[in-house]
Design a protein around this motif. Sequence first.
Motif, PDB file in Angstrom:
ATOM      1  N   MET A   1      43.897  46.882  46.348  1.00 39.22           N
ATOM      2  CA  MET A   1      43.943  48.294  46.665  1.00 39.22           C
ATOM      3  C   MET A   1      43.968  49.086  45.361  1.00 39.22           C
ATOM      4  N   SER A   2      43.216  50.165  45.291  1.00 38.67           N
ATOM      5  CA  SER A   2      43.145  50.976  44.083  1.00 38.67           C
ATOM      6  C   SER A   2      44.404  51.819  43.907  1.00 38.67           C
ATOM      7  N   LYS A   3      44.641  52.261  42.695  1.00 40.40           N
ATOM      8  CA  LYS A   3      45.807  53.084  42.374  1.00 40.40           C
ATOM      9  C   LYS A   3      45.787  54.380  43.190  1.00 40.40           C
ATOM     10  N   ARG A   4      44.628  54.990  43.321  1.00 33.51           N
ATOM     11  CA  ARG A   4      44.550  56.268  44.028  1.00 33.51           C
ATOM     12  C   ARG A   4      44.793  56.118  45.531  1.00 33.51           C
ATOM     13  N   ASN A   5      44.744  54.889  46.018  1.00 31.58           N
ATOM     14  CA  ASN A   5      45.036  54.629  47.430  1.00 31.58           C
ATOM     15  C   ASN A   5      46.367  53.910  47.610  1.00 31.58           C
ATOM     16  N   GLY A   6      47.250  54.062  46.636  1.00 30.46           N
ATOM     17  CA  GLY A   6      48.592  53.514  46.769  1.00 30.46           C
ATOM     18  C   GLY A   6      48.818  52.149  46.163  1.00 30.46           C
ATOM     19  N   GLY A   7      47.809  51.582  45.507  1.00 32.02           N
ATOM     20  CA  GLY A   7      47.969  50.267  44.881  1.00 32.02           C
ATOM     21  C   GLY A   7      48.735  50.362  43.578  1.00 32.02           C
ATOM     22  N   GLY A   8      49.055  49.222  42.995  1.00 30.52           N
ATOM     23  CA  GLY A   8      49.851  49.201  41.785  1.00 30.52           C
ATOM     24  C   GLY A   8      49.052  49.347  40.503  1.00 30.52           C
ATOM     25  N   ALA A   9      47.897  48.727  40.426  1.00 35.42           N
ATOM     26  CA  ALA A   9      47.112  48.731  39.189  1.00 35.42           C
ATOM     27  C   ALA A   9      45.926  49.683  39.302  1.00 35.42           C
ATOM     28  N   ILE A  10      45.457  50.131  38.166  1.00 35.65           N
ATOM     29  CA  ILE A  10      44.247  50.946  38.096  1.00 35.65           C
ATOM     30  C   ILE A  10      43.073  49.974  38.041  1.00 35.65           C
ATOM     31  N   ARG A  11      42.255  49.968  39.094  1.00 37.20           N
ATOM     32  CA  ARG A  11      41.133  49.027  39.195  1.00 37.20           C
ATOM     33  C   ARG A  11      39.912  49.576  38.467  1.00 37.20           C
ATOM     34  N   ILE A  12      39.409  48.773  37.519  1.00 39.54           N
ATOM     35  CA  ILE A  12      38.323  49.196  36.648  1.00 39.54           C
ATOM     36  C   ILE A  12      37.178  48.194  36.713  1.00 39.54           C
ATOM     37  N   ALA A  13      35.951  48.708  36.815  1.00 36.32           N
ATOM     38  CA  ALA A  13      34.748  47.887  36.676  1.00 36.32           C
ATOM     39  C   ALA A  13      34.052  48.322  35.394  1.00 36.32           C
ATOM     40  N   VAL A  14      33.532  47.363  34.649  1.00 40.33           N
ATOM     41  CA  VAL A  14      32.800  47.685  33.416  1.00 40.33           C
ATOM     42  C   VAL A  14      31.362  47.221  33.565  1.00 40.33           C
ATOM     43  N   MET A  15      30.461  47.937  32.893  1.00 34.65           N
ATOM     44  CA  MET A  15      29.048  47.606  32.967  1.00 34.65           C
ATOM     45  C   MET A  15      28.381  47.911  31.641  1.00 34.65           C
ATOM     46  N   ALA A  16      27.754  46.923  31.054  1.00 44.38           N
ATOM     47  CA  ALA A  16      26.970  47.091  29.833  1.00 44.38           C
ATOM     48  C   ALA A  16      25.944  45.977  29.794  1.00 44.38           C
ATOM     49  N   THR A  17      24.726  46.292  29.391  1.00 43.41           N
ATOM     50  CA  THR A  17      23.698  45.258  29.315  1.00 43.41           C
ATOM     51  C   THR A  17      23.959  44.322  28.142  1.00 43.41           C
ATOM     52  N   SER A  18      24.604  44.809  27.110  1.00 41.03           N
ATOM     53  CA  SER A  18      24.947  43.989  25.952  1.00 41.03           C
ATOM     54  C   SER A  18      26.179  43.149  26.269  1.00 41.03           C
ATOM     55  N   ALA A  19      26.050  41.833  26.142  1.00 49.43           N
ATOM     56  CA  ALA A  19      27.179  40.946  26.405  1.00 49.43           C
ATOM     57  C   ALA A  19      28.326  41.204  25.438  1.00 49.43           C
ATOM     58  N   VAL A  20      28.008  41.593  24.218  1.00 48.59           N
ATOM     59  CA  VAL A  20      29.045  41.880  23.221  1.00 48.59           C
ATOM     60  C   VAL A  20      29.836  43.121  23.623  1.00 48.59           C
ATOM     61  N   ARG A  21      29.149  44.191  23.987  1.00 50.20           N
ATOM     62  CA  ARG A  21      29.833  45.411  24.436  1.00 50.20           C
ATOM     63  C   ARG A  21      30.662  45.144  25.691  1.00 50.20           C
ATOM     64  N   ARG A  22      30.083  44.397  26.600  1.00 51.54           N
ATOM     65  CA  ARG A  22      30.783  44.084  27.849  1.00 51.54           C
ATOM     66  C   ARG A  22      32.062  43.293  27.565  1.00 51.54           C
ATOM     67  N   ALA A  23      31.988  42.327  26.672  1.00 50.10           N
ATOM     68  CA  ALA A  23      33.170  41.528  26.314  1.00 50.10           C
ATOM     69  C   ALA A  23      34.245  42.397  25.667  1.00 50.10           C
ATOM     70  N   LYS A  24      33.834  43.343  24.834  1.00 53.96           N
ATOM     71  CA  LYS A  24      34.803  44.251  24.209  1.00 53.96           C
ATOM     72  C   LYS A  24      35.477  45.135  25.252  1.00 53.96           C
ATOM     73  N   LEU A  25      34.697  45.650  26.193  1.00 49.04           N
ATOM     74  CA  LEU A  25      35.270  46.469  27.262  1.00 49.04           C
ATOM     75  C   LEU A  25      36.242  45.658  28.108  1.00 49.04           C
ATOM     76  N   GLU A  26      35.858  44.442  28.442  1.00 47.58           N
ATOM     77  CA  GLU A  26      36.749  43.567  29.215  1.00 47.58           C
ATOM     78  C   GLU A  26      38.060  43.342  28.466  1.00 47.58           C
ATOM     79  N   SER A  27      37.962  43.116  27.172  1.00 48.70           N
ATOM     80  CA  SER A  27      39.150  42.877  26.350  1.00 48.70           C
ATOM     81  C   SER A  27      40.079  44.084  26.338  1.00 48.70           C
ATOM     82  N   ILE A  28      39.503  45.260  26.234  1.00 47.19           N
ATOM     83  CA  ILE A  28      40.305  46.494  26.246  1.00 47.19           C
ATOM     84  C   ILE A  28      41.036  46.631  27.576  1.00 47.19           C
ATOM     85  N   VAL A  29      40.329  46.441  28.666  1.00 44.58           N
ATOM     86  CA  VAL A  29      40.941  46.572  29.994  1.00 44.58           C
ATOM     87  C   VAL A  29      42.052  45.535  30.167  1.00 44.58           C
TER      88      VAL A  29
END
Length: 94
Positions: A1-29
């Motif tokens: 369940m998303s945070k805005r619907n009463g869940g505990g965590a902020i649910r995030i999806a990341v999207m990047a065509t570059s695997a390097v950028r995507r890995a960095k975004l995943e690491s940040i999240v």
Amino acid sequence: MSKRNGGGAIRIAVMATSAVRRAKLESIVRSHPEFQLAGSFGAVASLMSFARSTELDIIVIDSDLIHDLLVQPTSGGAIVLLTEVSHARSISRW
């Protein structure tokens, strides 16, 4: 369940065509306990399909692909655009 619907965590999806950028975004999240990485995608079509079938709070997307996402909105979640473009007029063209 998303945070805005009463869940505990902020649910995030990341999207990047570059695997390097995507890995960095995943690491940040993953480095923040209040965030949950709900999905990671290398193609807009995959992200859009996933976003239509799940609750997301935030979608983080590479700026090169924002036009595709804006043309076909995926969910009620916020979209965070990461860009190297610093001139507002360039961004507003999308």
